[in-house]
Design a protein around this motif. Sequence first.
Motif, PDB file in Angstrom:
ATOM      1  N   LEU A   6       0.847  -1.192   0.000  1.00  0.00           N
ATOM      2  CA  LEU A   6       0.000   0.000   0.000  1.00  0.00           C
ATOM      3  C   LEU A   6       0.882   1.242   0.000  1.00  0.00           C
ATOM      4  CD1 LEU A   6      -3.047   0.674   0.117  1.00  0.00           C
ATOM      5  CD2 LEU A   6      -2.850   0.715   2.609  1.00  0.00           C
ATOM      6  N   GLY A   7       0.763   2.040  -1.065  1.00  0.00           N
ATOM      7  CA  GLY A   7       1.698   3.147  -1.266  1.00  0.00           C
ATOM      8  C   GLY A   7       2.988   2.601  -1.846  1.00  0.00           C
ATOM      9  N   CYS A   8       2.857   1.797  -2.906  1.00  0.00           N
ATOM     10  CA  CYS A   8       4.002   1.036  -3.433  1.00  0.00           C
ATOM     11  C   CYS A   8       5.019   1.894  -4.155  1.00  0.00           C
ATOM     12  CB  CYS A   8       3.505  -0.074  -4.354  1.00  0.00           C
ATOM     13  SG  CYS A   8       2.731   0.517  -5.899  1.00  0.00           S
ATOM     14  N   GLY A   9       4.650   3.133  -4.523  1.00  0.00           N
ATOM     15  CA  GLY A   9       5.604   3.987  -5.227  1.00  0.00           C
ATOM     16  C   GLY A   9       6.061   3.367  -6.535  1.00  0.00           C
ATOM     17  N   THR A  10       7.377   3.315  -6.735  1.00  0.00           N
ATOM     18  CA  THR A  10       7.933   2.779  -7.975  1.00  0.00           C
ATOM     19  C   THR A  10       8.216   1.283  -7.892  1.00  0.00           C
ATOM     20  OG1 THR A  10      10.192   3.345  -7.310  1.00  0.00           O
ATOM     21  CG2 THR A  10       8.965   5.014  -8.559  1.00  0.00           C
ATOM     22  N   GLY A  11       7.665   0.616  -6.886  1.00  0.00           N
ATOM     23  CA  GLY A  11       7.758  -0.834  -6.822  1.00  0.00           C
ATOM     24  C   GLY A  11       9.028  -1.394  -6.229  1.00  0.00           C
ATOM     25  N   SER A  12       9.773  -0.607  -5.478  1.00  0.00           N
ATOM     26  CA  SER A  12      11.055  -1.082  -4.958  1.00  0.00           C
ATOM     27  C   SER A  12      10.913  -2.163  -3.900  1.00  0.00           C
ATOM     28  CB  SER A  12      11.865   0.099  -4.398  1.00  0.00           C
ATOM     29  OG  SER A  12      12.232   0.984  -5.436  1.00  0.00           O
ATOM     30  N   LEU A  13       9.731  -2.324  -3.330  1.00  0.00           N
ATOM     31  CA  LEU A  13       9.455  -3.450  -2.438  1.00  0.00           C
ATOM     32  C   LEU A  13       8.567  -4.486  -3.126  1.00  0.00           C
ATOM     33  CD1 LEU A  13       8.818  -1.546   0.919  1.00  0.00           C
ATOM     34  CD2 LEU A  13      10.877  -2.765   0.232  1.00  0.00           C
ATOM     35  N   SER A  14       7.596  -4.025  -3.900  1.00  0.00           N
ATOM     36  CA  SER A  14       6.683  -4.953  -4.586  1.00  0.00           C
ATOM     37  C   SER A  14       7.437  -5.916  -5.493  1.00  0.00           C
ATOM     38  CB  SER A  14       5.666  -4.175  -5.432  1.00  0.00           C
ATOM     39  OG  SER A  14       4.864  -3.332  -4.661  1.00  0.00           O
ATOM     40  N   ILE A  15       8.378  -5.391  -6.265  1.00  0.00           N
ATOM     41  CA  ILE A  15       9.064  -6.214  -7.253  1.00  0.00           C
ATOM     42  C   ILE A  15       9.904  -7.315  -6.612  1.00  0.00           C
ATOM     43  CG2 ILE A  15      10.821  -6.167  -9.069  1.00  0.00           C
ATOM     44  CD1 ILE A  15       9.603  -3.451  -9.949  1.00  0.00           C
ATOM     45  N   PRO A  16      10.760  -7.020  -5.625  1.00  0.00           N
ATOM     46  CA  PRO A  16      11.503  -8.134  -5.009  1.00  0.00           C
ATOM     47  C   PRO A  16      10.608  -9.127  -4.271  1.00  0.00           C
ATOM     48  CG  PRO A  16      11.985  -6.055  -3.895  1.00  0.00           C
ATOM     49  CD  PRO A  16      11.258  -5.711  -5.146  1.00  0.00           C
ATOM     50  N   LEU A  17       9.482  -8.673  -3.719  1.00  0.00           N
ATOM     51  CA  LEU A  17       8.562  -9.616  -3.083  1.00  0.00           C
ATOM     52  C   LEU A  17       7.972 -10.563  -4.119  1.00  0.00           C
ATOM     53  CD1 LEU A  17       6.753  -7.243  -0.562  1.00  0.00           C
ATOM     54  CD2 LEU A  17       8.204  -9.204   0.024  1.00  0.00           C
TER      55      LEU A  17
ATOM     56  N   SER B 229       2.798  -1.263   4.403  1.00  0.00           N
ATOM     57  CA  SER B 229       2.821   0.141   3.994  1.00  0.00           C
ATOM     58  C   SER B 229       4.038   0.783   4.650  1.00  0.00           C
ATOM     59  CB  SER B 229       1.531   0.860   4.409  1.00  0.00           C
ATOM     60  OG  SER B 229       1.473   2.152   3.830  1.00  0.00           O
ATOM     61  N   PHE B 230       5.163   0.734   3.930  1.00  0.00           N
ATOM     62  CA  PHE B 230       6.430   1.190   4.486  1.00  0.00           C
ATOM     63  C   PHE B 230       6.851   2.530   3.885  1.00  0.00           C
ATOM     64  CE2 PHE B 230       7.424  -3.542   5.230  1.00  0.00           C
ATOM     65  CZ  PHE B 230       6.968  -3.478   6.541  1.00  0.00           C
ATOM     66  N   CYS B 231       8.027   2.993   4.313  1.00  0.00           N
ATOM     67  CA  CYS B 231       8.576   4.287   3.870  1.00  0.00           C
ATOM     68  C   CYS B 231       7.658   5.423   4.306  1.00  0.00           C
ATOM     69  CB  CYS B 231       8.798   4.291   2.358  1.00  0.00           C
ATOM     70  SG  CYS B 231       9.939   5.564   1.780  1.00  0.00           S
ATOM     71  N   ASP B 232       7.180   5.354   5.551  1.00  0.00           N
ATOM     72  CA  ASP B 232       6.339   6.379   6.210  1.00  0.00           C
ATOM     73  C   ASP B 232       5.167   6.861   5.358  1.00  0.00           C
ATOM     74  OD1 ASP B 232       9.346   7.571   5.806  1.00  0.00           O
ATOM     75  OD2 ASP B 232       7.924   9.043   5.050  1.00  0.00           O
ATOM     76  N   CYS B 233       4.542   5.945   4.610  1.00  0.00           N
ATOM     77  CA  CYS B 233       3.388   6.334   3.790  1.00  0.00           C
ATOM     78  C   CYS B 233       2.261   6.920   4.627  1.00  0.00           C
ATOM     79  CB  CYS B 233       2.869   5.125   3.018  1.00  0.00           C
ATOM     80  SG  CYS B 233       3.901   4.614   1.643  1.00  0.00           S
ATOM     81  N   LEU B 234       2.012   6.337   5.809  1.00  0.00           N
ATOM     82  CA  LEU B 234       0.893   6.797   6.628  1.00  0.00           C
ATOM     83  C   LEU B 234       1.091   8.222   7.122  1.00  0.00           C
ATOM     84  CD1 LEU B 234      -1.688   5.144   7.391  1.00  0.00           C
ATOM     85  CD2 LEU B 234       0.185   3.727   6.542  1.00  0.00           C
ATOM     86  N   ASN B 235       2.354   8.684   7.207  1.00  0.00           N
ATOM     87  CA  ASN B 235       2.599  10.069   7.612  1.00  0.00           C
ATOM     88  C   ASN B 235       2.073  11.076   6.600  1.00  0.00           C
ATOM     89  OD1 ASN B 235       5.531   8.869   9.051  1.00  0.00           O
ATOM     90  ND2 ASN B 235       4.068  10.053  10.247  1.00  0.00           N
ATOM     91  N   TYR B 236       1.818  10.622   5.362  1.00  0.00           N
ATOM     92  CA  TYR B 236       1.289  11.531   4.349  1.00  0.00           C
ATOM     93  C   TYR B 236      -0.209  11.775   4.507  1.00  0.00           C
ATOM     94  CZ  TYR B 236       5.656  11.749   1.773  1.00  0.00           C
ATOM     95  OH  TYR B 236       6.956  11.998   1.406  1.00  0.00           O
ATOM     96  N   LEU B 237      -0.854  11.046   5.395  1.00  0.00           N
ATOM     97  CA  LEU B 237      -2.253  11.314   5.721  1.00  0.00           C
ATOM     98  C   LEU B 237      -2.264  12.320   6.861  1.00  0.00           C
ATOM     99  CD1 LEU B 237      -3.671   7.669   5.616  1.00  0.00           C
ATOM    100  CD2 LEU B 237      -3.700   9.388   3.794  1.00  0.00           C
ATOM    101  N   THR B 238      -2.696  13.530   6.578  1.00  0.00           N
ATOM    102  CA  THR B 238      -2.530  14.623   7.540  1.00  0.00           C
ATOM    103  C   THR B 238      -3.780  14.905   8.368  1.00  0.00           C
ATOM    104  OG1 THR B 238      -3.046  16.243   5.816  1.00  0.00           O
ATOM    105  CG2 THR B 238      -0.720  15.714   6.177  1.00  0.00           C
TER     106      THR B 238
ATOM    107  N   ILE C   3      -0.295  -1.001  -4.884  1.00  0.00           N
ATOM    108  CA  ILE C   3      -1.339   0.028  -4.925  1.00  0.00           C
ATOM    109  C   ILE C   3      -0.728   1.382  -4.616  1.00  0.00           C
ATOM    110  CG2 ILE C   3      -3.452   0.867  -3.814  1.00  0.00           C
ATOM    111  CD1 ILE C   3      -4.284  -2.004  -3.351  1.00  0.00           C
ATOM    112  N   ASP C   4      -1.013   2.360  -5.467  1.00  0.00           N
ATOM    113  CA  ASP C   4      -0.528   3.719  -5.239  1.00  0.00           C
ATOM    114  C   ASP C   4      -1.511   4.701  -5.858  1.00  0.00           C
ATOM    115  OD1 ASP C   4       2.422   4.756  -4.259  1.00  0.00           O
ATOM    116  OD2 ASP C   4       1.407   6.213  -5.522  1.00  0.00           O
ATOM    117  N   LEU C   5      -1.556   5.909  -5.305  1.00  0.00           N
ATOM    118  CA  LEU C   5      -2.431   6.951  -5.825  1.00  0.00           C
ATOM    119  C   LEU C   5      -1.851   7.609  -7.069  1.00  0.00           C
ATOM    120  CD1 LEU C   5      -5.026   8.631  -5.366  1.00  0.00           C
ATOM    121  CD2 LEU C   5      -3.664  10.163  -3.923  1.00  0.00           C
ATOM    122  N   SER C   6      -0.528   7.586  -7.203  1.00  0.00           N
ATOM    123  CA  SER C   6       0.149   8.312  -8.273  1.00  0.00           C
ATOM    124  C   SER C   6       0.284   7.459  -9.532  1.00  0.00           C
ATOM    125  CB  SER C   6       1.534   8.764  -7.807  1.00  0.00           C
ATOM    126  OG  SER C   6       2.298   9.245  -8.896  1.00  0.00           O
TER     127      SER C   6
END
Length: 255
Positions: free
Chosen positions: A44-55, A115-124, A65-68
């Motif tokens: 969740l908040g996968c960005g450019t897939g740097s975790l999704s792809i190796p998994l 949901s890593f790389c502090d994604c939840l911190n972007y929910l303000t 899943i990402d909003l961007s």
Amino acid sequence: MTQYYGHFAAVYDRLMEDMPYAEWLGFARSAWNKYGMPETIVDLGCGTGSLSIPLSRSGFHVYGIDLSSDMLTVARSKWDETPAQAVRPRAGSIRWLQQDMREWHLQEPVDTVISFCDCLNYLTEEADVEAAFRATFRGLKDGGTFLFDVHPPKQFVRYAEEQPFVLDERDVAYIWTCDFEESKHLIEHHLTIFAKDEGTRFSRFEEMHIQRAYDPEWLRAALQRAGFSKVDSYADFELEPASAQSERLFFVAVK
């Protein structure tokens, strides 16, 4: 939540190449060894897939899943350019989805959500965090796990005290300043980025990213309100308790 990344997606991997992706994957493995090994994963908040792809390379069935849409375009390109015979020793899979983490959904529930790389911190807003927790609870199988990390309030204080940050490389440079509103634990990251085009020309663009830090006990209570039956907390990529010096807090919530 207004960050869509835009031009930033094109240089994201270059700027983030020193991020501890291996440590995030290591934490997930340690947590799964303790709480149950999954087959299906939502990043969740996968960005450019740097975790999704190796998994996925490791044999898991992954939903990135990402909003961007820009970030997902880069992720798809990275996946498509990877030789299948070199990186897929087991029958993993990956599917990219553009969805809002506050209301994401799949047709079938999954074993785990990360949901890593502090994604939840972007929910303000607190309501947005709670919405993301409820959506995640709904998307998990019974007994499934939700793993995420956040920066604690003290880390934003450190950012504010230590800024500005400067990077000056041959192909990319930035100036990064922060504005911190301590009463709300809100921080605005202002980046002026210079990225090299083909040839010798550089493009300049501006980025602003807003994050909010939340009290760990509020996060625990919000997870419980969402329905999670067990919530454990750790810090700094280890299955160990947090301390006053911890820079990242990790949560494992069990449905």
